[in-house]
Design an enzyme around this catalytic site. Structure first.
Site, mmCIF file in Angstrom:
data_model
loop_
_atom_site.group_PDB
_atom_site.id
_atom_site.type_symbol
_atom_site.label_atom_id
_atom_site.label_comp_id
_atom_site.label_asym_id
_atom_site.label_seq_id
_atom_site.Cartn_x
_atom_site.Cartn_y
_atom_site.Cartn_z
ATOM 1 N N ARG A 55 -21.187 37.525 -12.490
ATOM 2 C CA ARG A 55 -20.989 36.011 -12.444
ATOM 3 C C ARG A 55 -20.448 35.682 -10.842
ATOM 4 O O ARG A 55 -21.001 34.780 -10.221
ATOM 5 C CB ARG A 55 -19.627 35.701 -13.297
ATOM 6 C CG ARG A 55 -19.204 34.154 -12.990
ATOM 7 C CD ARG A 55 -18.037 33.757 -13.841
ATOM 8 N NE ARG A 55 -16.987 34.798 -14.146
ATOM 9 C CZ ARG A 55 -16.158 35.179 -13.387
ATOM 10 N NH1 ARG A 55 -15.833 34.689 -12.325
ATOM 11 N NH2 ARG A 55 -15.021 35.922 -13.785
ATOM 12 N N TYR A 108 -31.255 9.554 -11.223
ATOM 13 C CA TYR A 108 -31.953 10.204 -12.184
ATOM 14 C C TYR A 108 -30.824 9.907 -13.569
ATOM 15 O O TYR A 108 -29.523 9.950 -13.150
ATOM 16 C CB TYR A 108 -32.093 11.578 -12.051
ATOM 17 C CG TYR A 108 -32.072 12.591 -13.298
ATOM 18 C CD1 TYR A 108 -32.826 12.492 -14.250
ATOM 19 C CD2 TYR A 108 -31.013 13.550 -13.139
ATOM 20 C CE1 TYR A 108 -32.953 13.269 -15.201
ATOM 21 C CE2 TYR A 108 -31.221 14.606 -14.031
ATOM 22 C CZ TYR A 108 -31.859 14.552 -15.383
ATOM 23 O OH TYR A 108 -32.055 15.259 -16.309
ATOM 24 N N ASP A 181 -30.142 14.890 -3.006
ATOM 25 C CA ASP A 181 -30.859 15.474 -4.038
ATOM 26 C C ASP A 181 -32.243 15.510 -3.610
ATOM 27 O O ASP A 181 -32.834 14.528 -3.319
ATOM 28 C CB ASP A 181 -30.983 14.819 -5.257
ATOM 29 C CG ASP A 181 -31.375 15.198 -6.458
ATOM 30 O OD1 ASP A 181 -32.552 16.022 -6.159
ATOM 31 O OD2 ASP A 181 -31.240 14.728 -7.725
ATOM 32 N N LYS A 206 -37.632 22.351 -11.122
ATOM 33 C CA LYS A 206 -38.945 21.406 -10.668
ATOM 34 C C LYS A 206 -39.873 22.365 -9.703
ATOM 35 O O LYS A 206 -40.481 23.343 -10.099
ATOM 36 C CB LYS A 206 -38.463 20.157 -10.434
ATOM 37 C CG LYS A 206 -37.424 19.574 -11.119
ATOM 38 C CD LYS A 206 -37.823 19.455 -12.591
ATOM 39 C CE LYS A 206 -36.871 18.340 -13.428
ATOM 40 N NZ LYS A 206 -35.547 18.864 -13.541
#
Length: 386
Positions: A55, A108, A181, A206
């Site tokens: 982690r 978004y 972004d 993406k």
């Protein structure tokens, strides 16, 4: 190739080589998938290379994070389990209850939902403003309370353009950080940190991953104090990707440059086709001279991307029909993969903003133009619009 040499190299070279040296023992040129949750220590606290628990850090993730930092020309990169996990970490790391954020007025839908339904309950207020209007963004700032100014450019799905350099100045005047972004542009077409932004966030699902086979997110920063805050929250909140996801994302990043060139080539031809079609009322694409943000986009982007939005003459039902009739363009959410996608934002990706100031037109269609043979894409749209 040494890291010093890599940092001076071109984008494609950095995308392929940055973040990883061939394995010292085997010479493997691709980072191995370290499918391990923990690491043997040489005595209490004697960690090898700083690895104790996956982690906190994993060598496959370290390689990806180094490459992400390099292609965005930042100081440190961080990988996450999704784009929204990356966004949530930014919010928790850089703001506190009682603070305020400025967000795009056509953000978004998932980003809006995060701010409006999650962060607001936590105590972070927000105000929407048009990213293409520097004065509107400045007016939305609450003096003393605004800690982050959040920008998408191009925005999703209206493809509005924010002037990153000007918005960075506005944010910094107010003592706030500018978060960009950069998902739609990708690091290949735009590097916001070089224009004054403080933080870049991606849905690596993406264009960076590029093959619609892995979900992920990324944060890249240019200030080490900000990096320390992100690192602490990344580890404390734990929304990290596994080594298999990191491997796939890193593999995609290596071909980002050549893929983006084809995405842009195909998109430009689709824009030309749609612009002359009788059943298309409006084409929205930053590469068009008629686009209000064209000049700014030309200044800060290498090319104009693979996303196109357009409105049809027959209203919402025609938009739905076009989405249903397309065959090469697959009806689906997401974007940035090698395959072309078509969607109806009002009913799909942006359903969460229906009835708000961020609601999108019901006759709007969004295309993610892939890298297929462009003549097939044009013929498919022609059939769908007939």
């Amino acid at each position: 190739m040494t890291q010093e040499h890599t940092n001076k190299s071109g984008f494609e070279t950095r995308a392929i080589h940055a973040g990883y040296e061939p394995d010292a023992m085997t010479g493997a040129v691709i980072p191995p998938i370290y499918a391990t949750s923990t690491y043997k220590q040489d005595g209490v606290g004697g960690m090898r290379g700083g690895y104790e628990y996956s982690r906190s850090a994993n060598p496959t993730r370290t390689a990806l994070e180094g490459a992400l930092a390099s292609v965005e020309e930042g100081e440190r990169g961080f990988a996450f389990a999704s784009g929204l996990a990356a966004e949530d970490t930014i919010i928790r790391a850089l703001t506190a209850p009682g603070d305020h954020a400025v967000i795009p007025d056509d953000a978004y839908g998932g980003t809006f939902r995060l701010f409006d339904k999650v962060a607001r309950v936590w105590g972070l207020d927000h105000s929407p403003a048009a990213v293409s209007d520097v004065d509107a963004m400045r007016a939305a700032i609450v003096p003393g309370r605004t800690k982050i100014v959040w920008v998408e450019t191009p925005t999703n799905p209206m493809l509005n353009i924010g002037d990153i350099e000007s918005l960075a100045a506005v944010a910094h005047e107010a003592g706030a950080l500018l978060v960009v972004d950069n998902t739609f542009a990708s690091p290949y077409l735009q590097q916001p940190l070089t224009l004054g932004a403080d933080v870049v966030v991606h849905s690596t699902t993406k264009y960076v991953g590029g093959h619609s086979d892995v979900v992920g997110g990324a944060v890249v920063v240019r200030d080490l104090e900000v990096a320390d805050k992100i690192a602490f929250h990344q580890n404390s909140m734990g929304a990290v990707p596994g080594p298999f996801d990191c491997f796939l994302t890193h593999r995609g990043l290596k071909t980002l440059g050549v893929r983006m060139d084809r995405h842009c080539d195909n998109a430009e031809k689709v824009v030309e086709f749609l612009g002359s079609h009788a059943k298309v009322a409006e084409v929205i694409y930053p590469g068009l001279g008629s686009h209000p943000g064209h000049a700014v986009a030309a200044k800060q982007m290498k090319r104009f991307g693979g996303i196109i939005s357009f409105r049809v003459t027959g209203g919402e039902q025609q938009a739905l029909d076009v989405c249903a009739k397309a065959e090469v363009f697959t009806l689906g959410e997401s974007l940035g993969g090698v395959e072309s996608l078509i969607e109806h934002p009002g009913r799909m990706t942006h359903a969460s903003v229906a009835g708000t100031d961020l609601e999108v037109p019901s006759d709007l269609i969004r295309l993610s133009v892939g890298i297929e043979t462009v003549e097939d894409l044009l013929a498919d749209l022609d059939r769908a619009l007939a």
